[in-house]
Design an enzyme around this catalytic site. Structure first.
Site, short mmCIF file in Angstrom:
data_model
loop_
_atom_site.label_atom_id
_atom_site.label_comp_id
_atom_site.label_asym_id
_atom_site.label_seq_id
_atom_site.Cartn_x
_atom_site.Cartn_y
_atom_site.Cartn_z
N GLU A 138 4.80 -5.79 7.77
CA GLU A 138 3.39 -5.58 7.39
C GLU A 138 2.82 -6.77 6.63
O GLU A 138 1.61 -6.97 6.61
CB GLU A 138 3.25 -4.34 6.50
CG GLU A 138 3.51 -3.03 7.20
CD GLU A 138 3.35 -1.83 6.26
OE1 GLU A 138 3.25 -0.71 6.76
OE2 GLU A 138 3.34 -2.01 5.03
N HIS A 154 10.68 -3.65 2.87
CA HIS A 154 11.08 -2.24 2.90
C HIS A 154 11.43 -1.82 4.31
O HIS A 154 10.94 -2.39 5.28
CB HIS A 154 10.03 -1.32 2.30
CG HIS A 154 8.70 -1.21 3.02
ND1 HIS A 154 7.86 -2.27 3.24
CD2 HIS A 154 8.07 -0.13 3.54
CE1 HIS A 154 6.77 -1.85 3.85
NE2 HIS A 154 6.87 -0.55 4.06
N HIS A 166 0.83 -1.22 0.00
CA HIS A 166 0.00 0.00 0.00
C HIS A 166 0.87 1.27 0.00
O HIS A 166 0.54 2.24 0.68
CB HIS A 166 -1.02 -0.04 1.14
CG HIS A 166 -0.44 -0.25 2.52
ND1 HIS A 166 -0.99 -1.10 3.44
CD2 HIS A 166 0.64 0.31 3.12
CE1 HIS A 166 -0.27 -1.06 4.55
NE2 HIS A 166 0.72 -0.21 4.39
N HIS A 199 -1.18 4.09 10.05
CA HIS A 199 0.20 4.55 10.24
C HIS A 199 0.23 5.75 11.20
O HIS A 199 0.59 6.86 10.81
CB HIS A 199 0.83 4.92 8.90
CG HIS A 199 0.83 3.78 7.93
ND1 HIS A 199 -0.30 3.37 7.26
CD2 HIS A 199 1.82 2.94 7.53
CE1 HIS A 199 -0.01 2.34 6.48
NE2 HIS A 199 1.26 2.05 6.63
FE LIG Z 1 2.22 0.56 5.60
#
Ligand SMILES: [Fe+2]
Length: 279
Positions: A240, A193, A12, A59
């Protein structure tokens, strides 16, 4: 009866939302990324799910460190895009499905998954970017949405196995819903990431692709991967990806891969996309 018609896995990445909003999708950097999404969009336009359950993480937008639900289900009738510092994303309001949402809540909680229930909720890029990936830029989203928010920001997040089991409980809940609706489930976030620290910019394409292979064919194995391994191999935000296990758990043990796409880098993130169908 309600029927699970598709499982979607997608990163996302907020920059995808910005590229859509700023009309950059045909620029050389973005063109291959959006071309890689087209088969998903075409298939979803055929399937036309009535409701999408979107598993995502907030977030530090709506939830902050004062309140950290491990699993939170949005049961309200609508969810406005959250202002993440640049104004809310210019996307349609997300319409909920309170009747279905409360059915899921009852079924899951009585099935011993004690979710936090959220009537008032704004949603950040974690939920709205997957909608843009799936549906582009419509005047309004073509489906109702149930947000299922998972804490993967503040330690400790749930285990992969807990996510897989929640997905299976979600499937039982959907199968028990008497309305004749088609349901798609999205697992979002990842893939590898890391946004800060010495390893900022980390991408691990070989690990991501083995992980995707196993998510499809052997989700129990993926569910046993420790947080420490995910942090080491996929970076601090790569964790995630455990949210994809909720989507996978809601599908049949054997699934068809209708579409798979992987591209690096997207912003500073590995972008992964899966469309799985039962049977
Ligand atoms: Fe995220």
């Amino acid at each position: 009866m309600a029927k699970v018609v598709a499982g979607v896995g997608t990163s996302h990445v907020p920059a995808i939302g910005a590229a859509v909003g700023q009309g950059k999708t045909q620029e050389p950097y973005w063109k291959p990324v959006f071309e890689g999404m087209q088969a998903l969009r075409d298939r979803l336009a055929e399937i036309r799910p009535d409701v999408c359950i979107i598993v995502y993480n907030d977030h530090a937008s709506y939830f902050a460190l004062d309140l950290i639900p491990t699993f939170a289900l949005g049961v309200g009738s609508q969810f406005q895009p959250h202002d993440e510092g640049y104004g809310p994303r210019p996307v349609p309001v997300v319409k909920g499905d309170p009747q279905f949402g409360w059915h899921l809540a009852e079924s899951l909680i009585l099935d011993e998954f004690d979710l936090t229930l959220v009537n008032e909720l704004t949603v950040d890029h974690g939920l709205t970017v997957p909608l843009s990936v799936a549906f582009g830029q419509p005047g309004e989203w073509p489906c109702r949405v149930i947000p299922l928010c998972v804490n993967v920001v503040q330690y400790p997040p749930p285990t992969g196995n807990r996510c897989l089991q929640l997905g299976r409980a979600l499937r039982r809940a959907i199968d028990a819903y008497p309305e004749d609706i088609k349901v798609a489930i999205f697992g979002t976030g990842g893939l590898s990431h890391q946004l800060q620290g010495e390893r900022a910019g980390l991408i691990n394409a070989s690990y991501d692709n083995v992980w995707l292979d196993q998510l499809i064919s052997d989700p129990e194995r993926v569910a046993r991967i420790s947080h420490l391994e995910l942090l080491r191999e996929t970076g601090s935000e790569g964790l995630e990806c455990i949210m994809w296990l909720i989507m996978r758990g809601a599908l049949d043990p054997h699934v068809q891969v209708a579409h798979r796409f992987y591209h690096v880098p997207v912003s500073n993130t590995a972008y992964g996309l899966l469309l799985l169908e039962n049977g």
